[in-house]
Motif scaffolding. Sequence first.
Motif, PDB file in Angstrom:
ATOM      1  N   ALA A  93       0.823  -1.218   0.000  1.00 48.69           N
ATOM      2  CA  ALA A  93       0.000   0.000   0.000  1.00 48.69           C
ATOM      3  C   ALA A  93       0.852   1.261   0.000  1.00 48.69           C
ATOM      4  CB  ALA A  93      -0.929  -0.003   1.207  1.00 48.69           C
ATOM      5  N   LYS A  94       1.991   1.199   0.646  1.00 51.22           N
ATOM      6  CA  LYS A  94       2.866   2.365   0.780  1.00 51.22           C
ATOM      7  C   LYS A  94       3.425   2.828  -0.560  1.00 51.22           C
ATOM      8  CE  LYS A  94       6.970   3.922   3.335  1.00 51.22           C
ATOM      9  NZ  LYS A  94       8.038   3.509   4.292  1.00 51.22           N
ATOM     10  N   HIS A  95       3.522   1.915  -1.517  1.00 49.37           N
ATOM     11  CA  HIS A  95       4.186   2.237  -2.784  1.00 49.37           C
ATOM     12  C   HIS A  95       3.247   2.237  -3.986  1.00 49.37           C
ATOM     13  CE1 HIS A  95       8.125   2.059  -0.858  1.00 49.37           C
ATOM     14  NE2 HIS A  95       7.731   0.946  -0.260  1.00 49.37           N
ATOM     15  N   CYS A  96       1.955   2.031  -3.771  1.00 48.26           N
ATOM     16  CA  CYS A  96       1.008   1.936  -4.888  1.00 48.26           C
ATOM     17  C   CYS A  96       0.812   3.256  -5.618  1.00 48.26           C
ATOM     18  CB  CYS A  96      -0.359   1.475  -4.384  1.00 48.26           C
ATOM     19  SG  CYS A  96      -0.436  -0.265  -3.944  1.00 48.26           S
ATOM     20  N   LEU A  97       0.594   3.149  -6.912  1.00 47.05           N
ATOM     21  CA  LEU A  97       0.160   4.268  -7.742  1.00 47.05           C
ATOM     22  C   LEU A  97      -0.905   3.736  -8.706  1.00 47.05           C
ATOM     23  CD1 LEU A  97       3.504   6.105  -8.614  1.00 47.05           C
ATOM     24  CD2 LEU A  97       1.618   7.010  -7.239  1.00 47.05           C
ATOM     25  N   PRO A  98      -1.803   4.601  -9.171  1.00 44.18           N
ATOM     26  CA  PRO A  98      -2.849   4.160 -10.107  1.00 44.18           C
ATOM     27  C   PRO A  98      -2.255   3.491 -11.343  1.00 44.18           C
ATOM     28  CG  PRO A  98      -3.328   6.360  -9.310  1.00 44.18           C
ATOM     29  CD  PRO A  98      -1.937   6.036  -8.831  1.00 44.18           C
ATOM     30  N   GLY A  99      -2.909   2.432 -11.799  1.00 49.31           N
ATOM     31  CA  GLY A  99      -2.474   1.735 -13.005  1.00 49.31           C
ATOM     32  C   GLY A  99      -1.689   0.463 -12.732  1.00 49.31           C
ATOM     33  N   GLN A 100      -1.223   0.285 -11.502  1.00 49.25           N
ATOM     34  CA  GLN A 100      -0.412  -0.886 -11.190  1.00 49.25           C
ATOM     35  C   GLN A 100      -1.279  -2.079 -10.769  1.00 49.25           C
ATOM     36  OE1 GLN A 100       2.295   1.355  -8.408  1.00 49.25           O
ATOM     37  NE2 GLN A 100       3.873   0.483  -9.712  1.00 49.25           N
ATOM     38  N   PHE A 101      -0.616  -3.240 -10.562  1.00 46.95           N
ATOM     39  CA  PHE A 101      -1.350  -4.434 -10.194  1.00 46.95           C
ATOM     40  C   PHE A 101      -0.575  -5.229  -9.143  1.00 46.95           C
ATOM     41  CE2 PHE A 101       1.427  -5.677 -13.660  1.00 46.95           C
ATOM     42  CZ  PHE A 101       1.849  -6.964 -13.346  1.00 46.95           C
ATOM     43  N   VAL A 102      -1.221  -6.247  -8.600  1.00 50.74           N
ATOM     44  CA  VAL A 102      -0.591  -7.138  -7.634  1.00 50.74           C
ATOM     45  C   VAL A 102      -0.754  -8.575  -8.111  1.00 50.74           C
ATOM     46  CG1 VAL A 102      -0.949  -5.630  -5.633  1.00 50.74           C
ATOM     47  CG2 VAL A 102      -2.716  -7.306  -6.253  1.00 50.74           C
ATOM     48  N   ILE A 103       0.030  -9.480  -7.527  1.00 52.29           N
ATOM     49  CA  ILE A 103      -0.142 -10.909  -7.763  1.00 52.29           C
ATOM     50  C   ILE A 103      -0.477 -11.557  -6.432  1.00 52.29           C
ATOM     51  CG2 ILE A 103       1.013 -13.070  -8.345  1.00 52.29           C
ATOM     52  CD1 ILE A 103       2.565 -11.623 -10.470  1.00 52.29           C
ATOM     53  N   GLY A 118       3.468  -6.880  -4.810  1.00 50.22           N
ATOM     54  CA  GLY A 118       3.263  -5.685  -5.614  1.00 50.22           C
ATOM     55  C   GLY A 118       3.804  -4.454  -4.922  1.00 50.22           C
ATOM     56  N   PRO A 119       3.560  -3.284  -5.475  1.00 51.63           N
ATOM     57  CA  PRO A 119       2.870  -3.091  -6.760  1.00 51.63           C
ATOM     58  C   PRO A 119       3.770  -3.432  -7.936  1.00 51.63           C
ATOM     59  CG  PRO A 119       3.599  -0.982  -5.888  1.00 51.63           C
ATOM     60  CD  PRO A 119       3.913  -2.003  -4.833  1.00 51.63           C
ATOM     61  N   LEU A 120       3.184  -3.980  -8.987  1.00 46.32           N
ATOM     62  CA  LEU A 120       3.892  -4.385 -10.193  1.00 46.32           C
ATOM     63  C   LEU A 120       3.386  -3.587 -11.385  1.00 46.32           C
ATOM     64  CD1 LEU A 120       3.706  -8.241  -9.578  1.00 46.32           C
ATOM     65  CD2 LEU A 120       5.695  -6.771  -9.208  1.00 46.32           C
ATOM     66  N   GLY A 121       4.159  -3.602 -12.467  1.00 41.61           N
ATOM     67  CA  GLY A 121       3.780  -2.865 -13.663  1.00 41.61           C
ATOM     68  C   GLY A 121       4.110  -1.387 -13.544  1.00 41.61           C
ATOM     69  N   GLN A 122       3.907  -0.681 -14.620  1.00 44.79           N
ATOM     70  CA  GLN A 122       4.192   0.748 -14.665  1.00 44.79           C
ATOM     71  C   GLN A 122       2.949   1.547 -14.249  1.00 44.79           C
ATOM     72  OE1 GLN A 122       7.332   1.685 -15.322  1.00 44.79           O
ATOM     73  NE2 GLN A 122       7.794  -0.492 -15.571  1.00 44.79           N
ATOM     74  N   VAL A 166       5.339  -6.040 -17.847  1.00 46.09           N
ATOM     75  CA  VAL A 166       6.533  -5.291 -17.466  1.00 46.09           C
ATOM     76  C   VAL A 166       6.667  -3.968 -18.222  1.00 46.09           C
ATOM     77  CG1 VAL A 166       7.876  -7.250 -16.633  1.00 46.09           C
ATOM     78  CG2 VAL A 166       7.909  -6.693 -19.064  1.00 46.09           C
ATOM     79  N   ASP A 167       6.185  -3.918 -19.468  1.00 49.85           N
ATOM     80  CA  ASP A 167       6.256  -2.679 -20.246  1.00 49.85           C
ATOM     81  C   ASP A 167       5.013  -1.824 -20.027  1.00 49.85           C
ATOM     82  OD1 ASP A 167       8.708  -3.385 -21.500  1.00 49.85           O
ATOM     83  OD2 ASP A 167       7.593  -4.722 -22.844  1.00 49.85           O
ATOM     84  N   GLY A 168       3.952  -2.426 -19.554  1.00 50.11           N
ATOM     85  CA  GLY A 168       2.678  -1.732 -19.363  1.00 50.11           C
ATOM     86  C   GLY A 168       2.223  -1.792 -17.932  1.00 50.11           C
ATOM     87  N   PRO A 169       0.928  -1.931 -17.708  1.00 46.31           N
ATOM     88  CA  PRO A 169      -0.071  -2.426 -18.678  1.00 46.31           C
ATOM     89  C   PRO A 169      -0.637  -1.386 -19.637  1.00 46.31           C
ATOM     90  CG  PRO A 169      -1.090  -2.126 -16.525  1.00 46.31           C
ATOM     91  CD  PRO A 169       0.370  -1.834 -16.345  1.00 46.31           C
ATOM     92  N   GLU A 170      -0.268  -0.097 -19.497  1.00 48.28           N
ATOM     93  CA  GLU A 170      -0.852   0.929 -20.358  1.00 48.28           C
ATOM     94  C   GLU A 170      -0.012   1.183 -21.602  1.00 48.28           C
ATOM     95  OE1 GLU A 170      -3.404   3.507 -17.085  1.00 48.28           O
ATOM     96  OE2 GLU A 170      -1.708   4.464 -18.097  1.00 48.28           O
ATOM     97  N   PHE A 171      -0.706   1.342 -22.737  1.00 48.45           N
ATOM     98  CA  PHE A 171      -0.039   1.606 -24.007  1.00 48.45           C
ATOM     99  C   PHE A 171      -0.870   2.583 -24.838  1.00 48.45           C
ATOM    100  CE2 PHE A 171       1.179  -2.693 -22.721  1.00 48.45           C
ATOM    101  CZ  PHE A 171       2.567  -2.645 -22.851  1.00 48.45           C
ATOM    102  N   ASP A 172      -0.235   3.130 -25.853  1.00 47.57           N
ATOM    103  CA  ASP A 172      -0.941   3.977 -26.818  1.00 47.57           C
ATOM    104  C   ASP A 172      -1.934   3.098 -27.571  1.00 47.57           C
ATOM    105  OD1 ASP A 172      -1.763   5.421 -29.075  1.00 47.57           O
ATOM    106  OD2 ASP A 172       0.170   6.421 -29.301  1.00 47.57           O
ATOM    107  N   GLY A 173      -3.211   3.328 -27.341  1.00 46.46           N
ATOM    108  CA  GLY A 173      -4.237   2.478 -27.926  1.00 46.46           C
ATOM    109  C   GLY A 173      -4.273   2.496 -29.441  1.00 46.46           C
ATOM    110  N   HIS A 174      -3.841   3.588 -30.040  1.00 47.43           N
ATOM    111  CA  HIS A 174      -3.864   3.684 -31.493  1.00 47.43           C
ATOM    112  C   HIS A 174      -2.719   2.908 -32.142  1.00 47.43           C
ATOM    113  CE1 HIS A 174      -6.304   7.683 -31.108  1.00 47.43           C
ATOM    114  NE2 HIS A 174      -7.027   6.601 -30.872  1.00 47.43           N
TER     115      HIS A 174
END
Length: 295
Positions: free
Chosen positions: A25-35, A87-91, A245-253
């Motif tokens: 919880a201390k390191h979470c930011l929006p967009g990330q995930f956990v396992i 977690g948190p994992l991902g960008q 690891v590169d995302g999970p967010e990307f340029d949708g176009h």
Amino acid sequence: MYKILNAEKLSANVFLMDVEAPRVAKHCLPGQFVIVKMDEVGERIPLTICDYDAEKGTVTIVFQPAGASTTKMSELKAGDYFEDFVGPLGQPSELCHEDIEELKKKRIVFVAGGVGTAPVYPQVKWLHEHGITADAIVGAKTKDLLILEDKMKEVCNLYVTTDDGSYVRKGMGTDVLRDLVQNQGKEYDLCVAIGPMIMMKFVCLLTKELNIPTVVSMNPIMVDGTGMCGACRLMVGGEVKFACVDGPEFDGHKVDFDLAMKRQQMYKTEEGRALLKLQEGDTHHGGCGQCGGDK
């Protein structure tokens, strides 16, 4: 061990849990995930972070049972424990890296489909905490499948739609977005779409037509969540990327949704995985550069 402090059913097949995990919880930011893993022999399940509270040391997850492990997980109650909660994992969301004053000048719209509302919520909440009120379109098949409506209303301008018209209005999220832009004079500098891949594909087709830059979250294709399995391999702008690891967010176009959806279906079978390995060669596994599989 990670204690479940609260467990509730949001809709017919969607569950929410508040988990005691102070370091996460201390390191979470929006967009990330956990396992999460229920026990020593349990499956490792990647789940998007729906909310977090650094002071209380809690992380909120929302999930929809899709197999044996998540079905078993839905039966856990407050007072039960997870063996692992990593977690948190991902960008984090790109929004977290922007200058706040510049971000305040942007007109942002979110489009969420189904359980995609869960990862949208921490982003609109984060924006709201920084003095930015975004628009959010939330779509569900029926009223009974709508989740987090009250929480969303507190932190954004919410537009709800249902496929069958059982609540608010009938139509898809894309119908609402088109109406806002073409009939209500809304202008947007950025769209963030999160939901089933087919839904994100059609949002991107529309936003490309409307000339709105769009970010999508490719959480739906993650399996292992660490770059080890290669399941979340996708093509973005002609380059190989891995959602975990590169995302999970990307340029949708730039995302090749048709290839991603086709690959997702093939990856479910052993024969399909073997064929993908043959077709993709050295980039099939380990192309993320994180696990040594590309050496």
